[in-house]
Write a protein that holds these residues in place. Structure first.
Motif, PDB file in Angstrom:
ATOM      1  N   UNK A 252       0.846  -1.205   0.000  1.00 46.98           N
ATOM      2  CA  UNK A 252       0.000   0.000   0.000  1.00 46.98           C
ATOM      3  C   UNK A 252       0.876   1.248   0.000  1.00 46.98           C
ATOM      4  N   UNK A 253       1.943   1.236   0.804  1.00 46.27           N
ATOM      5  CA  UNK A 253       2.872   2.377   0.827  1.00 46.27           C
ATOM      6  C   UNK A 253       3.433   2.594  -0.578  1.00 46.27           C
ATOM      7  N   UNK A 254       3.848   1.510  -1.230  1.00 47.85           N
ATOM      8  CA  UNK A 254       4.386   1.590  -2.593  1.00 47.85           C
ATOM      9  C   UNK A 254       3.352   2.201  -3.540  1.00 47.85           C
ATOM     10  N   UNK A 255       2.113   1.699  -3.489  1.00 43.20           N
ATOM     11  CA  UNK A 255       1.052   2.213  -4.364  1.00 43.20           C
ATOM     12  C   UNK A 255       0.786   3.688  -4.082  1.00 43.20           C
ATOM     13  N   UNK A 256       0.728   4.064  -2.814  1.00 40.75           N
ATOM     14  CA  UNK A 256       0.481   5.465  -2.468  1.00 40.75           C
ATOM     15  C   UNK A 256       1.592   6.371  -2.989  1.00 40.75           C
ATOM     16  N   UNK A 257       2.835   5.935  -2.864  1.00 36.73           N
ATOM     17  CA  UNK A 257       3.956   6.733  -3.387  1.00 36.73           C
ATOM     18  C   UNK A 257       3.836   6.919  -4.894  1.00 36.73           C
ATOM     19  N   UNK A 258       3.531   5.838  -5.600  1.00 35.03           N
ATOM     20  CA  UNK A 258       3.442   5.916  -7.058  1.00 35.03           C
ATOM     21  C   UNK A 258       2.238   6.752  -7.495  1.00 35.03           C
ATOM     22  N   UNK A 259       1.132   6.651  -6.772  1.00 35.28           N
ATOM     23  CA  UNK A 259      -0.032   7.488  -7.081  1.00 35.28           C
ATOM     24  C   UNK A 259       0.307   8.969  -6.894  1.00 35.28           C
ATOM     25  N   UNK A 260       0.934   9.291  -5.784  1.00 34.51           N
ATOM     26  CA  UNK A 260       1.355  10.685  -5.525  1.00 34.51           C
ATOM     27  C   UNK A 260       2.294  11.164  -6.628  1.00 34.51           C
ATOM     28  N   UNK A 261       3.229  10.312  -7.016  1.00 34.98           N
ATOM     29  CA  UNK A 261       4.195  10.673  -8.055  1.00 34.98           C
ATOM     30  C   UNK A 261       3.495  10.987  -9.377  1.00 34.98           C
ATOM     31  N   UNK A 262       2.427  10.276  -9.671  1.00 33.61           N
ATOM     32  CA  UNK A 262       1.685  10.487 -10.915  1.00 33.61           C
ATOM     33  C   UNK A 262       0.661  11.624 -10.809  1.00 33.61           C
ATOM     34  N   UNK A 263       0.589  12.263  -9.643  1.00 36.89           N
ATOM     35  CA  UNK A 263      -0.296  13.414  -9.490  1.00 36.89           C
ATOM     36  C   UNK A 263      -1.654  13.096  -8.906  1.00 36.89           C
ATOM     37  N   UNK A 264      -1.888  11.888  -8.442  1.00 38.78           N
ATOM     38  CA  UNK A 264      -3.144  11.510  -7.812  1.00 38.78           C
ATOM     39  C   UNK A 264      -2.980  11.658  -6.302  1.00 38.78           C
ATOM     40  N   UNK A 265      -3.497  12.739  -5.757  1.00 37.17           N
ATOM     41  CA  UNK A 265      -3.301  13.051  -4.336  1.00 37.17           C
ATOM     42  C   UNK A 265      -4.059  12.069  -3.456  1.00 37.17           C
ATOM     43  N   UNK A 266      -3.348  11.543  -2.463  1.00 34.55           N
ATOM     44  CA  UNK A 266      -3.966  10.589  -1.552  1.00 34.55           C
ATOM     45  C   UNK A 266      -3.876  11.067  -0.097  1.00 34.55           C
TER      46      UNK A 266
END
Length: 184
Positions: free
Chosen positions: A130-144
């Protein structure tokens, strides 16, 4: 017995003292006859043997260290640098956030917490994935919000927005297809 040309005792060649001629060995407390029978080995031969032994030992050590110790070749060093995957078991702690070290390895994005491409994540999941997914989402501009390792409503909404934009099934579940998009 007559001396040959260039040998001690031949005309014009000085005599060498007993026990110090070519090939003679000085023997203390022994006879000259015993000294003549023991041939002298050249120093070069000893150096050659010692040098060869040194090369063999060095080669053996190289093989042992190469086979026994963990490899640190260039490819393995790159892989180790990219895989700073958390070794300890994940424990969710409210308020704790995790850093994201976004980097590319073999054409894929990673954040240093997991190398999964298959993990199924949905609400109530709490893992390093989940941490990995959240980091990648943030990196792509999807704020979590915060990268805390808890797959909550905010993370699910970000996953749904990504899935919609990429033409995937919009279910809010992180699966292989969503991981593939995130890792690009």
């Amino acid at each position: 017995e007559a001396a040959g040309p260039g040998e001690p005792g031949a005309p014009g060649v000085p005599e060498e003292p007993a026990g110090q001629g070519r090939g003679d060995t000085v023997v203390i407390g022994g006879s000259a006859a015993a000294a003549k029978s023991a041939p002298r080995r050249p120093a070069r031969r000893g150096l050659l043997v010692a040098g060869t032994a040194l090369v063999v030992v060095a080669g053996a050590l190289a093989v042992v260290f190469g086979l026994v110790l963990p490899g640190t070749g260039a490819a393995e060093a790159d892989e180790e640098q990219h895989r700073r995957v958390a070794a300890e078991e994940f424990t969710f702690e409210p308020g704790r956030t995790h850093p994201c070290d976004i980097h590319r390895f073999e054409g894929r994005l990673y954040a240093g917490h997991s190398d999964t491409t298959e993990a199924l994540l949905q609400q109530i999941s709490t893992t390093w994935d989940v941490v990995e997914a959240q980091c990648l989402l943030e990196h792509r501009g999807y704020r979590i919000g915060s990268v805390d390792g808890a797959y909550g409503a905010t993370t699910e909404r970000a996953v749904k927005r990504l899935q919609d934009k990429e033409g995937l099934v919009v279910d809010g579940i992180m699966g292989p297809h969503t991981w593939e998009v995130l890792r690009r």
